[in-house]
Design an enzyme around this catalytic site. Sequence first.
Site, PDB file in Angstrom:
ATOM      1  N   SER A 271      -6.879  -5.488  -6.451  1.00 30.49           N
ATOM      2  CA  SER A 271      -8.050  -6.093  -5.807  1.00 30.49           C
ATOM      3  C   SER A 271      -9.279  -5.978  -6.711  1.00 30.49           C
ATOM      4  CB  SER A 271      -8.336  -5.395  -4.475  1.00 30.49           C
ATOM      5  OG  SER A 271      -8.865  -4.106  -4.710  1.00 30.49           O
TER       6      SER A 271
ATOM      7  N   GLU B  76     -11.870  -4.605  -5.912  1.00 30.93           N
ATOM      8  CA  GLU B  76     -12.350  -3.227  -5.703  1.00 30.93           C
ATOM      9  C   GLU B  76     -11.553  -2.220  -6.549  1.00 30.93           C
ATOM     10  OE1 GLU B  76     -11.766  -5.421  -3.148  1.00 30.93           O
ATOM     11  OE2 GLU B  76     -13.913  -5.786  -2.841  1.00 30.93           O
ATOM     12  N   ASN B  77     -10.305  -2.548  -6.875  1.00 30.85           N
ATOM     13  CA  ASN B  77      -9.467  -1.629  -7.674  1.00 30.85           C
ATOM     14  C   ASN B  77     -10.025  -1.385  -9.085  1.00 30.85           C
ATOM     15  OD1 ASN B  77      -6.270  -2.735  -6.273  1.00 30.85           O
ATOM     16  ND2 ASN B  77      -7.599  -1.069  -5.644  1.00 30.85           N
ATOM     17  N   TRP B  78     -10.924  -2.271  -9.564  1.00 36.44           N
ATOM     18  CA  TRP B  78     -11.542  -2.043 -10.884  1.00 36.44           C
ATOM     19  C   TRP B  78     -12.345  -0.748 -10.886  1.00 36.44           C
ATOM     20  CZ3 TRP B  78      -9.619  -4.496 -14.773  1.00 36.44           C
ATOM     21  CH2 TRP B  78      -9.211  -5.837 -14.670  1.00 36.44           C
TER      22      TRP B  78
ATOM     23  N   ARG C 165       0.291   9.262 -10.130  1.00 34.17           N
ATOM     24  CA  ARG C 165       0.157   8.022  -9.358  1.00 34.17           C
ATOM     25  C   ARG C 165       0.825   6.836 -10.061  1.00 34.17           C
ATOM     26  NH1 ARG C 165      -3.510   7.529  -5.382  1.00 34.17           N
ATOM     27  NH2 ARG C 165      -3.934   5.383  -5.988  1.00 34.17           N
TER      28      ARG C 165
ATOM     29  N   ARG D 213     -11.398   2.086  -9.705  1.00 33.62           N
ATOM     30  CA  ARG D 213     -10.551   3.283  -9.822  1.00 33.62           C
ATOM     31  C   ARG D 213     -10.753   3.917 -11.200  1.00 33.62           C
ATOM     32  NH1 ARG D 213      -4.932   2.596  -6.456  1.00 33.62           N
ATOM     33  NH2 ARG D 213      -5.978   2.007  -4.538  1.00 33.62           N
TER      34      ARG D 213
ATOM     35  N   ARG E 173       1.519  -5.036   6.001  1.00 33.60           N
ATOM     36  CA  ARG E 173       0.867  -3.966   5.222  1.00 33.60           C
ATOM     37  C   ARG E 173       1.703  -2.718   5.365  1.00 33.60           C
ATOM     38  NH1 ARG E 173      -5.294  -2.612   4.045  1.00 33.60           N
ATOM     39  NH2 ARG E 173      -4.924  -0.843   2.682  1.00 33.60           N
TER      40      ARG E 173
ATOM     41  N   ASP F 130       0.822  -1.213   0.000  1.00 36.67           N
ATOM     42  CA  ASP F 130       0.000   0.000   0.000  1.00 36.67           C
ATOM     43  C   ASP F 130       0.863   1.273   0.000  1.00 36.67           C
ATOM     44  OD1 ASP F 130      -2.301   1.467   0.005  1.00 36.67           O
ATOM     45  OD2 ASP F 130      -2.780   1.143   2.112  1.00 36.67           O
ATOM     46  N   GLY F 131       0.322   2.336  -0.588  1.00 40.72           N
ATOM     47  CA  GLY F 131       0.968   3.647  -0.487  1.00 40.72           C
ATOM     48  C   GLY F 131       1.661   4.129  -1.748  1.00 40.72           C
ATOM     49  N   ASN F 132       1.467   3.417  -2.866  1.00 40.81           N
ATOM     50  CA  ASN F 132       2.115   3.866  -4.115  1.00 40.81           C
ATOM     51  C   ASN F 132       1.648   5.263  -4.510  1.00 40.81           C
ATOM     52  OD1 ASN F 132       3.238   1.358  -4.251  1.00 40.81           O
ATOM     53  ND2 ASN F 132       1.938   0.608  -5.910  1.00 40.81           N
TER      54      ASN F 132
HETATM   55  C1  FPP Z   1      -1.749   0.235  -3.436  1.00 37.27           C
HETATM   56  O1  FPP Z   1      -1.301   1.571  -3.446  1.00 37.27           O
HETATM   57  C2  FPP Z   1      -1.158  -0.463  -4.552  1.00 37.27           C
HETATM   58  C3  FPP Z   1      -1.847  -0.936  -5.637  1.00 37.27           C
HETATM   59  C4  FPP Z   1      -3.302  -0.806  -5.789  1.00 37.27           C
HETATM   60  C5  FPP Z   1      -1.164  -1.577  -6.754  1.00 37.27           C
HETATM   61  C6  FPP Z   1       0.031  -2.396  -6.389  1.00 37.27           C
HETATM   62  C7  FPP Z   1       0.826  -2.586  -7.604  1.00 37.27           C
HETATM   63  C8  FPP Z   1       2.169  -2.591  -7.665  1.00 37.27           C
HETATM   64  C9  FPP Z   1       3.064  -2.525  -6.515  1.00 37.27           C
HETATM   65  C10 FPP Z   1       2.838  -2.657  -8.991  1.00 37.27           C
HETATM   66  C11 FPP Z   1       2.521  -3.817  -9.803  1.00 37.27           C
HETATM   67  C12 FPP Z   1       2.900  -5.097  -9.171  1.00 37.27           C
HETATM   68  C13 FPP Z   1       3.197  -6.180  -9.853  1.00 37.27           C
HETATM   69  C14 FPP Z   1       3.405  -7.482  -9.162  1.00 37.27           C
HETATM   70  C15 FPP Z   1       3.322  -6.126 -11.301  1.00 37.27           C
HETATM   71  P1  FPP Z   1      -2.373   2.743  -3.663  1.00 37.27           P
HETATM   72  O2  FPP Z   1      -2.434   3.050  -5.100  1.00 37.27           O
HETATM   73  O3  FPP Z   1      -3.687   2.330  -3.054  1.00 37.27           O
HETATM   74  O4  FPP Z   1      -1.706   3.890  -2.852  1.00 37.27           O
HETATM   75  P2  FPP Z   1      -2.436   5.021  -2.007  1.00 37.27           P
HETATM   76  O5  FPP Z   1      -3.212   4.331  -0.916  1.00 37.27           O
HETATM   77  O6  FPP Z   1      -1.298   5.808  -1.489  1.00 37.27           O
HETATM   78  O7  FPP Z   1      -3.304   5.775  -2.949  1.00 37.27           O
END
Ligand code: FPP
Length: 236
Positions: free
Chosen positions: A61, A63-65, A29, A67, A184, A16-18
């Site tokens: 996830s 749920e990520n669909w 992002r 976004r 996490r 988490d946290g990208n």
């Molecule tokens: C959560 O951070 C991360 C994700 C939804 C995506 C994770 C994907 C990767 C690390 C890259 C791809 C991985 C592989 C194995 C190819 P967030 O976007 O929810 O961050 P935020 O909470 O700070 O907005």
Amino acid sequence: MNNTKDNIRHIAIIMDGNGRWAKKRGLPRSMGHRKGAEVVKEICQAAGDAGVKYLTLYAFSTENWKRPQEEVDSLMDLLRQYLKSDLKELKEKGVCIRFIGEREMLPPDIIKNMEKLEAETANNDKMTLCIALSYGSRQEIVHAAKKVAELVKRGDIRIEDIDEKIFSDMLYTHDIPDPDILIRTSGEQRISNYLLWQLAYSEFFFVEAYWPDFTKEMLNDVIEKYKTRERRYGKL
Ligand code: FPP
């Protein structure tokens, strides 16, 4: 379940946290996800070096669909590239690669490459990297319940025969031991529909760093802390 503290078979991670990592730097992002993907390779290597046999990463996830389409598209593009480069590299290093989740939701070209990689690495035994993609644990449990119901309907088993083993065998993770550790990143303390059944007795570690800043030293620190925890599985 009868794992000893010094023998860590399986670590599961919520990366988490990208997004916040990128925002802090005034970057889009997608750059956070890109940096996050680089960290995946390093952490997979470090987990293998620490003797961990299974590493399960929450990459996308169900749920990520929901976004914005732009972010979903950039994550799919990143995955496409990752399947062709870094995952191929891990394949050469003896890593078995697996995917869990509702793969039918993913673009057909990605599904094809995932299946190819799974088939090509099926006999690799250095470690297993399991990537949760389009994954939701409640959905996985409902899916398993339907499969068990089907067995009963066909007369293969009786209702009285249903036990934890039969149920676990219907999950995507049927041949993977339950995680010893859940990590996490980013300071959030939620499970977010991840491995709800499998994490029943896992030790949880919440790390403040955003995923792109997560290092192998942080991983090793979690492993050291884990060794000092007492796992009782409900017993005294
Ligand atoms: C959560 O951070 C991360 C994700 C939804 C995506 C994770 C994907 C990767 C690390 C890259 C791809 C991985 C592989 C194995 C190819 P967030 O976007 O929810 O961050 P935020 O909470 O700070 O907005």
